[in-house]
Design a protein around this motif. Sequence first.
Motif, PDB file in Angstrom:
ATOM      1  N   ARG A 141      47.831  33.803  47.003  1.00  8.15           N
ATOM      2  CA  ARG A 141      47.497  35.517  46.139  1.00  8.15           C
ATOM      3  C   ARG A 141      48.725  36.219  45.724  1.00  8.15           C
ATOM      4  O   ARG A 141      48.463  36.444  44.807  1.00  8.15           O
ATOM      5  CB  ARG A 141      46.620  35.400  47.471  1.00  8.15           C
ATOM      6  CG  ARG A 141      45.090  34.996  46.630  1.00  8.15           C
ATOM      7  CD  ARG A 141      44.450  33.543  45.968  1.00  8.15           C
ATOM      8  NE  ARG A 141      44.996  32.872  47.103  1.00  8.15           N
ATOM      9  CZ  ARG A 141      43.825  31.747  47.501  1.00  8.15           C
ATOM     10  NH1 ARG A 141      43.973  30.747  46.091  1.00  8.15           N
ATOM     11  NH2 ARG A 141      44.806  30.685  48.670  1.00  8.15           N
ATOM     12  N   GLY A 142      49.709  35.972  46.861  1.00 10.27           N
ATOM     13  CA  GLY A 142      50.648  37.045  46.197  1.00 10.27           C
ATOM     14  C   GLY A 142      51.974  36.459  45.695  1.00 10.27           C
ATOM     15  O   GLY A 142      52.035  37.222  45.175  1.00 10.27           O
ATOM     16  N   ALA A 143      51.907  34.930  44.933  1.00  8.78           N
ATOM     17  CA  ALA A 143      52.912  34.824  44.070  1.00  8.78           C
ATOM     18  C   ALA A 143      51.884  33.822  43.003  1.00  8.78           C
ATOM     19  O   ALA A 143      51.841  34.368  41.682  1.00  8.78           O
ATOM     20  CB  ALA A 143      53.434  33.877  44.876  1.00  8.78           C
ATOM     21  N   VAL A 144      51.315  33.080  43.405  1.00  4.00           N
ATOM     22  CA  VAL A 144      50.538  31.969  41.835  1.00  4.00           C
ATOM     23  C   VAL A 144      49.762  32.891  41.329  1.00  4.00           C
ATOM     24  O   VAL A 144      50.124  32.910  39.706  1.00  4.00           O
ATOM     25  CB  VAL A 144      50.190  30.539  42.276  1.00  4.00           C
ATOM     26  CG1 VAL A 144      49.450  29.727  41.403  1.00  4.00           C
ATOM     27  CG2 VAL A 144      51.519  29.912  42.985  1.00  4.00           C
ATOM     28  N   THR A 145      48.545  33.412  41.997  1.00  7.21           N
ATOM     29  CA  THR A 145      47.747  34.025  41.007  1.00  7.21           C
ATOM     30  C   THR A 145      48.617  35.672  40.356  1.00  7.21           C
ATOM     31  O   THR A 145      47.758  35.277  39.199  1.00  7.21           O
ATOM     32  CB  THR A 145      46.219  34.741  42.299  1.00  7.21           C
ATOM     33  OG1 THR A 145      45.892  33.202  43.058  1.00  7.21           O
ATOM     34  CG2 THR A 145      44.924  34.864  41.154  1.00  7.21           C
ATOM     35  N   LYS A 146      49.130  36.234  41.522  1.00  5.58           N
ATOM     36  CA  LYS A 146      49.423  37.127  40.425  1.00  5.58           C
ATOM     37  C   LYS A 146      50.452  37.017  39.754  1.00  5.58           C
ATOM     38  O   LYS A 146      50.185  37.621  38.336  1.00  5.58           O
ATOM     39  CB  LYS A 146      50.375  37.693  41.344  1.00  5.58           C
ATOM     40  CG  LYS A 146      51.713  39.167  41.403  1.00  5.58           C
ATOM     41  CD  LYS A 146      52.424  39.305  41.568  1.00  5.58           C
ATOM     42  CE  LYS A 146      51.985  39.840  43.338  1.00  5.58           C
ATOM     43  NZ  LYS A 146      53.786  40.226  44.187  1.00  5.58           N
ATOM     44  N   VAL A 147      51.178  36.185  39.013  1.00  6.10           N
ATOM     45  CA  VAL A 147      52.019  35.104  38.103  1.00  6.10           C
ATOM     46  C   VAL A 147      50.387  34.617  37.331  1.00  6.10           C
ATOM     47  O   VAL A 147      51.088  34.793  35.526  1.00  6.10           O
ATOM     48  CB  VAL A 147      53.045  34.073  38.599  1.00  6.10           C
ATOM     49  CG1 VAL A 147      53.235  33.166  37.330  1.00  6.10           C
ATOM     50  CG2 VAL A 147      54.218  34.389  39.127  1.00  6.10           C
ATOM     51  N   LEU A 148      49.715  34.797  37.304  1.00  8.02           N
ATOM     52  CA  LEU A 148      48.496  33.679  35.944  1.00  8.02           C
ATOM     53  C   LEU A 148      48.263  34.977  35.704  1.00  8.02           C
ATOM     54  O   LEU A 148      47.661  34.868  34.306  1.00  8.02           O
ATOM     55  CB  LEU A 148      47.882  32.265  36.996  1.00  8.02           C
ATOM     56  CG  LEU A 148      48.768  31.293  37.294  1.00  8.02           C
ATOM     57  CD1 LEU A 148      47.507  30.692  38.658  1.00  8.02           C
ATOM     58  CD2 LEU A 148      48.696  30.731  35.962  1.00  8.02           C
ATOM     59  N   LEU A 149      48.112  35.893  36.524  1.00  8.96           N
ATOM     60  CA  LEU A 149      47.321  37.308  35.447  1.00  8.96           C
ATOM     61  C   LEU A 149      47.949  37.791  35.188  1.00  8.96           C
ATOM     62  O   LEU A 149      47.541  38.449  34.109  1.00  8.96           O
ATOM     63  CB  LEU A 149      46.466  37.903  37.022  1.00  8.96           C
ATOM     64  CG  LEU A 149      45.014  37.511  38.004  1.00  8.96           C
ATOM     65  CD1 LEU A 149      45.050  38.033  38.952  1.00  8.96           C
ATOM     66  CD2 LEU A 149      44.377  37.508  36.735  1.00  8.96           C
ATOM     67  N   GLN A 150      49.220  37.711  35.259  1.00  5.53           N
ATOM     68  CA  GLN A 150      50.191  38.281  34.342  1.00  5.53           C
ATOM     69  C   GLN A 150      50.116  37.802  32.607  1.00  5.53           C
ATOM     70  O   GLN A 150      50.742  38.394  31.851  1.00  5.53           O
ATOM     71  CB  GLN A 150      51.512  38.655  34.567  1.00  5.53           C
ATOM     72  CG  GLN A 150      51.672  39.970  36.011  1.00  5.53           C
ATOM     73  CD  GLN A 150      53.018  39.093  36.554  1.00  5.53           C
ATOM     74  OE1 GLN A 150      53.866  38.404  36.654  1.00  5.53           O
ATOM     75  NE2 GLN A 150      53.712  40.062  38.149  1.00  5.53           N
ATOM     76  N   LYS A 151      49.617  36.594  32.693  1.00  8.58           N
ATOM     77  CA  LYS A 151      50.425  35.797  31.505  1.00  8.58           C
ATOM     78  C   LYS A 151      48.913  35.640  30.366  1.00  8.58           C
ATOM     79  O   LYS A 151      48.630  35.007  29.748  1.00  8.58           O
ATOM     80  CB  LYS A 151      51.020  34.696  32.115  1.00  8.58           C
ATOM     81  CG  LYS A 151      51.094  33.222  30.863  1.00  8.58           C
ATOM     82  CD  LYS A 151      52.137  32.369  31.086  1.00  8.58           C
ATOM     83  CE  LYS A 151      52.518  30.934  29.430  1.00  8.58           C
ATOM     84  NZ  LYS A 151      53.409  32.018  29.030  1.00  8.58           N
ATOM     85  N   TYR A 152      47.728  35.023  31.777  1.00 13.33           N
ATOM     86  CA  TYR A 152      46.253  34.982  31.086  1.00 13.33           C
ATOM     87  C   TYR A 152      45.428  35.785  31.434  1.00 13.33           C
ATOM     88  O   TYR A 152      45.962  36.787  32.157  1.00 13.33           O
ATOM     89  CB  TYR A 152      45.788  33.426  31.736  1.00 13.33           C
ATOM     90  CG  TYR A 152      46.703  32.225  32.086  1.00 13.33           C
ATOM     91  CD1 TYR A 152      46.863  31.307  30.402  1.00 13.33           C
ATOM     92  CD2 TYR A 152      47.964  31.864  33.418  1.00 13.33           C
ATOM     93  CE1 TYR A 152      48.288  31.059  30.162  1.00 13.33           C
ATOM     94  CE2 TYR A 152      48.766  30.829  32.011  1.00 13.33           C
ATOM     95  CZ  TYR A 152      49.115  30.314  31.135  1.00 13.33           C
ATOM     96  OH  TYR A 152      50.078  29.868  31.217  1.00 13.33           O
ATOM     97  N   SER A 153      43.783  35.649  30.893  1.00  8.88           N
ATOM     98  CA  SER A 153      43.019  36.113  30.938  1.00  8.88           C
ATOM     99  C   SER A 153      42.216  36.411  32.412  1.00  8.88           C
ATOM    100  O   SER A 153      42.822  35.340  33.430  1.00  8.88           O
ATOM    101  CB  SER A 153      41.792  36.137  30.579  1.00  8.88           C
ATOM    102  OG  SER A 153      41.058  34.697  30.375  1.00  8.88           O
ATOM    103  N   PRO A 154      41.703  37.282  32.942  1.00  6.79           N
ATOM    104  CA  PRO A 154      41.399  37.009  34.143  1.00  6.79           C
ATOM    105  C   PRO A 154      40.744  35.857  34.783  1.00  6.79           C
ATOM    106  O   PRO A 154      41.189  34.797  35.932  1.00  6.79           O
ATOM    107  CB  PRO A 154      40.701  38.386  34.764  1.00  6.79           C
ATOM    108  CG  PRO A 154      41.561  39.138  34.116  1.00  6.79           C
ATOM    109  CD  PRO A 154      41.663  38.828  32.639  1.00  6.79           C
TER     110      PRO A 154
END
Length: 261
Positions: A141-154
């Motif tokens: 959540r602190g890294a992987v999800t954060k990175v994915l949210l920066q690139k893709y739709s929620p």
Amino acid sequence: MKTAIKLILIYFLMQILGALTAGPLAILYVYVTTGGLDVVLAQTLSLAPALLLGMVYMTLFLWKAKYLDNDGHLYDPTSASCLLWSLLAGVSAMFLTDVMVSYLTFLPDWMEQTFDVLQSGWLGILCVAVLGPVSEELLFRGAVTKVLLQKYSPALAILLSGLLFGLFHINPAQVVSASLIGFLLAWLYWRTRSVVPGILIHILNNSVSVYLSLNYPEVENFKDLMGTGVLVVGACVALVVFLLALWQVRKLNNNLITERQ
């Protein structure tokens, strides 16, 4: 996506590094205390320390790489109401997921013996029930999800995060349940931008699993513990609580989401 996969691969690399650190020390300890080289005993003794060291190494990497820098929300416990509804969502999701997976009896459990070894000592129990959840939440959540949210739709980021979280566990008996819980934890992170709700839910999930494993070793899931009739009623109640909790978290955090858009 490449960054997310890279972070997961680095985690496994850190686990190998942890094993390489703990292994020789365990062999030395066995030799000093027994006068012989019992490799099997050394492997057993090194399992929990290796897991702990791997988590420490990964957390240090994430910190040095600035993935864990506080942005004002990352370590925010959120409001009491939001935290309570998040926990209710987590508890109900744990129950519903267990009910669903209880019917997937064909999935093999490759890690059963490993968990038995870990749960035979206090350090292993601490790693599985508390430290592991904290480490995994900081990573996912602190890294992987954060990175994915920066690139893709929620929606896509949450879907990818949950699937990666499930595959990360490797063990077929855990992949489905981990993915389903992973979707919820990623969604909660998106709504709150905090790892605190996920950490608490993750600790609760693993602690309940450890407790049941130690105290009811013959029980595989809630279906065995409760019986089919009670299970159906419990699942219906859990589903209502789950949907209500998601609605409440969404309502409580609508302003925060609006501010970020």
